[in-house]
Scaffold this motif. Structure first.
Motif, PDB file in Angstrom:
ATOM      1  N   GLU A 115       0.818  -1.210   0.000  1.00  0.00           N
ATOM      2  CA  GLU A 115       0.000   0.000   0.000  1.00  0.00           C
ATOM      3  C   GLU A 115       0.851   1.258   0.000  1.00  0.00           C
ATOM      4  N   ASN A 116       0.524   2.183  -0.889  1.00  0.00           N
ATOM      5  CA  ASN A 116       1.193   3.479  -0.962  1.00  0.00           C
ATOM      6  C   ASN A 116       0.160   4.480  -1.487  1.00  0.00           C
ATOM      7  N   VAL A 117      -0.657   5.000  -0.567  1.00  0.00           N
ATOM      8  CA  VAL A 117      -1.759   5.867  -0.973  1.00  0.00           C
ATOM      9  C   VAL A 117      -1.252   7.133  -1.641  1.00  0.00           C
ATOM     10  N   THR A 118      -0.111   7.643  -1.200  1.00  0.00           N
ATOM     11  CA  THR A 118       0.447   8.846  -1.832  1.00  0.00           C
ATOM     12  C   THR A 118       0.696   8.607  -3.313  1.00  0.00           C
ATOM     13  N   ALA A 119       1.218   7.427  -3.650  1.00  0.00           N
ATOM     14  CA  ALA A 119       1.456   7.096  -5.056  1.00  0.00           C
ATOM     15  C   ALA A 119       0.149   6.861  -5.796  1.00  0.00           C
ATOM     16  N   ALA A 120      -0.889   6.461  -5.076  1.00  0.00           N
ATOM     17  CA  ALA A 120      -2.186   6.212  -5.723  1.00  0.00           C
ATOM     18  C   ALA A 120      -2.892   7.505  -6.123  1.00  0.00           C
ATOM     19  N   LEU A 121      -2.662   8.588  -5.384  1.00  0.00           N
ATOM     20  CA  LEU A 121      -3.409   9.827  -5.586  1.00  0.00           C
ATOM     21  C   LEU A 121      -3.386  10.345  -7.029  1.00  0.00           C
ATOM     22  N   PRO A 122      -2.209  10.513  -7.659  1.00  0.00           N
ATOM     23  CA  PRO A 122      -2.240  11.059  -9.022  1.00  0.00           C
ATOM     24  C   PRO A 122      -2.953  10.157 -10.016  1.00  0.00           C
ATOM     25  N   TRP A 123      -2.900   8.839  -9.788  1.00  0.00           N
ATOM     26  CA  TRP A 123      -3.605   7.930 -10.694  1.00  0.00           C
ATOM     27  C   TRP A 123      -5.099   8.031 -10.493  1.00  0.00           C
ATOM     28  N   TYR A 124      -5.538   8.122  -9.233  1.00  0.00           N
ATOM     29  CA  TYR A 124      -6.967   8.313  -8.979  1.00  0.00           C
ATOM     30  C   TYR A 124      -7.457   9.616  -9.598  1.00  0.00           C
ATOM     31  N   ARG A 125      -6.661  10.686  -9.478  1.00  0.00           N
ATOM     32  CA  ARG A 125      -7.061  11.968 -10.055  1.00  0.00           C
ATOM     33  C   ARG A 125      -7.145  11.877 -11.579  1.00  0.00           C
ATOM     34  N   CYS A 126      -6.176  11.205 -12.174  1.00  0.00           N
ATOM     35  CA  CYS A 126      -6.196  11.013 -13.629  1.00  0.00           C
ATOM     36  C   CYS A 126      -7.488  10.332 -14.048  1.00  0.00           C
ATOM     37  N   ALA A 127      -7.834   9.234 -13.386  1.00  0.00           N
ATOM     38  CA  ALA A 127      -9.041   8.491 -13.748  1.00  0.00           C
ATOM     39  C   ALA A 127     -10.301   9.271 -13.403  1.00  0.00           C
ATOM     40  N   ALA A 128     -10.301   9.947 -12.242  1.00  0.00           N
ATOM     41  CA  ALA A 128     -11.485  10.706 -11.827  1.00  0.00           C
ATOM     42  C   ALA A 128     -11.774  11.840 -12.800  1.00  0.00           C
ATOM     43  N   ASP A 129     -10.744  12.532 -13.232  1.00  0.00           N
ATOM     44  CA  ASP A 129     -10.940  13.627 -14.180  1.00  0.00           C
ATOM     45  C   ASP A 129     -11.462  13.133 -15.524  1.00  0.00           C
ATOM     46  N   LEU A 130     -11.205  11.856 -15.807  1.00  0.00           N
ATOM     47  CA  LEU A 130     -11.692  11.262 -17.058  1.00  0.00           C
ATOM     48  C   LEU A 130     -13.051  10.591 -16.878  1.00  0.00           C
ATOM     49  N   GLY A 131     -13.647  10.748 -15.668  1.00  0.00           N
ATOM     50  CA  GLY A 131     -15.015  10.280 -15.450  1.00  0.00           C
ATOM     51  C   GLY A 131     -15.158   8.948 -14.762  1.00  0.00           C
ATOM     52  N   ASP A 132     -14.083   8.391 -14.178  1.00  0.00           N
ATOM     53  CA  ASP A 132     -14.197   7.102 -13.504  1.00  0.00           C
ATOM     54  C   ASP A 132     -14.831   7.292 -12.129  1.00  0.00           C
ATOM     55  N   VAL A 133     -16.034   6.740 -11.927  1.00  0.00           N
ATOM     56  CA  VAL A 133     -16.770   7.005 -10.689  1.00  0.00           C
ATOM     57  C   VAL A 133     -16.127   6.352  -9.475  1.00  0.00           C
ATOM     58  N   GLN A 134     -15.520   5.169  -9.642  1.00  0.00           N
ATOM     59  CA  GLN A 134     -14.865   4.526  -8.503  1.00  0.00           C
ATOM     60  C   GLN A 134     -13.692   5.368  -8.013  1.00  0.00           C
ATOM     61  N   SER A 135     -12.922   5.941  -8.927  1.00  0.00           N
ATOM     62  CA  SER A 135     -11.807   6.798  -8.540  1.00  0.00           C
ATOM     63  C   SER A 135     -12.314   8.084  -7.892  1.00  0.00           C
ATOM     64  N   GLN A 136     -13.418   8.623  -8.391  1.00  0.00           N
ATOM     65  CA  GLN A 136     -14.025   9.797  -7.752  1.00  0.00           C
ATOM     66  C   GLN A 136     -14.424   9.459  -6.318  1.00  0.00           C
ATOM     67  N   PHE A 137     -15.027   8.289  -6.136  1.00  0.00           N
ATOM     68  CA  PHE A 137     -15.403   7.864  -4.788  1.00  0.00           C
ATOM     69  C   PHE A 137     -14.165   7.700  -3.908  1.00  0.00           C
ATOM     70  N   ASN A 138     -13.122   7.085  -4.439  1.00  0.00           N
ATOM     71  CA  ASN A 138     -11.913   6.861  -3.649  1.00  0.00           C
ATOM     72  C   ASN A 138     -11.281   8.184  -3.214  1.00  0.00           C
ATOM     73  N   LEU A 139     -11.293   9.187  -4.094  1.00  0.00           N
ATOM     74  CA  LEU A 139     -10.783  10.495  -3.701  1.00  0.00           C
ATOM     75  C   LEU A 139     -11.648  11.096  -2.601  1.00  0.00           C
ATOM     76  N   GLY A 140     -12.975  10.953  -2.720  1.00  0.00           N
ATOM     77  CA  GLY A 140     -13.845  11.428  -1.662  1.00  0.00           C
ATOM     78  C   GLY A 140     -13.533  10.754  -0.347  1.00  0.00           C
ATOM     79  N   LEU A 141     -13.267   9.466  -0.395  1.00  0.00           N
ATOM     80  CA  LEU A 141     -12.961   8.708   0.816  1.00  0.00           C
ATOM     81  C   LEU A 141     -11.641   9.157   1.429  1.00  0.00           C
TER      82      LEU A 141
END
Length: 319
Positions: A115-141
């Protein structure tokens, strides 16, 4: 910490692409990407050849093949990570969204990767900005619970709303929990009601509690990994057992497993196809659901184990 990326130059190039907002001109060929494992079958070798030639869809499919580890094969997340990173550099927004979302899940502790949440953040943002709802939820969490970022209720609500607008039922439940935390019981009841109407049992229980006038429970984090693909931070994930079948038990069958997968997708626990195939992602999604929605177990009943069962199928089939 995760192992070093097999292709650091690509990671640097992709980061520059994300920062500038400029897509790469063409998919990247990958002659130096990690080789397939010894004994790989003909289908995997053919997919590997397509991926090395620069076929972004093949790169994503190959990463999925390595990332969705069946019970009877050792995990190979290093190969999955390398191919996902190549697929994430494609100019195709759909493929890039899928690859970025998978990398976010991987870095956050999914697929057996440290687990490395810091490394996950930019990937979640990339996917969230492209409309991925799971990544949007994960950023909210992440902002809700303050996981490796300062807790920020406003950002949490904004990301949850985007995920809810995209159809993720679990985001409605979390918005209800935030409203209840803010002592707005009317808004909480409305949000819980919306989630319950779409099949969220926990939201239905929360709504019933509010109607009874029961006190709000203590707010506790639900764990990022537990709500995406890997519940390792809540309960140990299922251990691979050599020779364990990849097919669901006969009492459930492939059709039953597809229904389980679809409901888990609807509720936000599974990121992947409802294909009737029993892989690590499906097992982890089942376990995450079981941990978040426990049943009353007697002393002889087994604990949640991520295995599809008739009881699970019945619970998820209820309207």
């Amino acid at each position: 910490m995760p192992l070093p990326s097999p292709i650091p130059a690509l990671a640097i190039l992709l980061l520059a692409t994300q920062l500038t907002g400029t897509a790469l001109a063409a998919p990247l060929a990958a002659p130096d990407a990690p080789p397939p494992p010894a004994g790989a079958d003909a289908a995997l070798l053919a997919l590997d050849a397509q991926a090395r030639a620069g076929d972004a869809q093949a790169q994503l499919d190959l990463a999925d093949a390595y990332g969705d580890i069946p019970f009877d094969r050792p995990a190979d997340v290093a190969r999955a990570s390398a191919w996902y990173r190549l697929a994430a550099a494609t100019p195709d927004p759909v493929l890039r969204r899928q690859a970025c979302a998978a990398l976010g899940t991987l870095e956050a502790g999914g697929m057996g990767w440290p687990e490395n949440v810091t490394a996950a953040l930019p990937w979640y943002r990339c996917a969230a900005d492209l409309g991925d709802v799971q990544s949007q939820f994960n950023l909210g969490l992440l902002y809700d619970e303050g996981v490796d970022v300062p807790a920020d209720a406003a950002q949490a609500k904004a990301w949850y709303r985007r995920a809810a607008e995209g159809g993720l039922v679990l985001a409605l439940e979390r918005l209800g929990a935030l409203a209840e935390r803010d002592h707005d019981r009317d808004a909480a009841a409305r949000l819980y009601g919306e989630a319950a109407a779409k099949g969220d049992l926990a939201a239905a229980q929360a709504l019933a509690r509010l109607k009874r006038g029961g006190p709000s429970p203590q707010v506790a984090g639900i764990g990022l990994a537990a709500q995406s693909q890997d519940p390792a931070t809540v309960k140990p994930a299922p251990k691979p057992v050599p020779g364990q079948p990849r097919k669901p038990p006969a009492a459930v069958g492939a059709d039953g497993l597809r229904l389980i997968q679809q409901r888990l997708r609807d509720l936000g626990y599974l990121l992947g196809p409802a294909d009737g195939r029993l892989g690590a992602r499906t097992a982890n999604a089942i376990l995450a659901y079981e941990v978040a929605h426990p049943v009353i177990w007697d002393e002889t009943a087994p604990p949640p184990d991520g295995w599809p069962s008739r009881d699970l199928l019945a619970r998820l089939s209820r309207p």
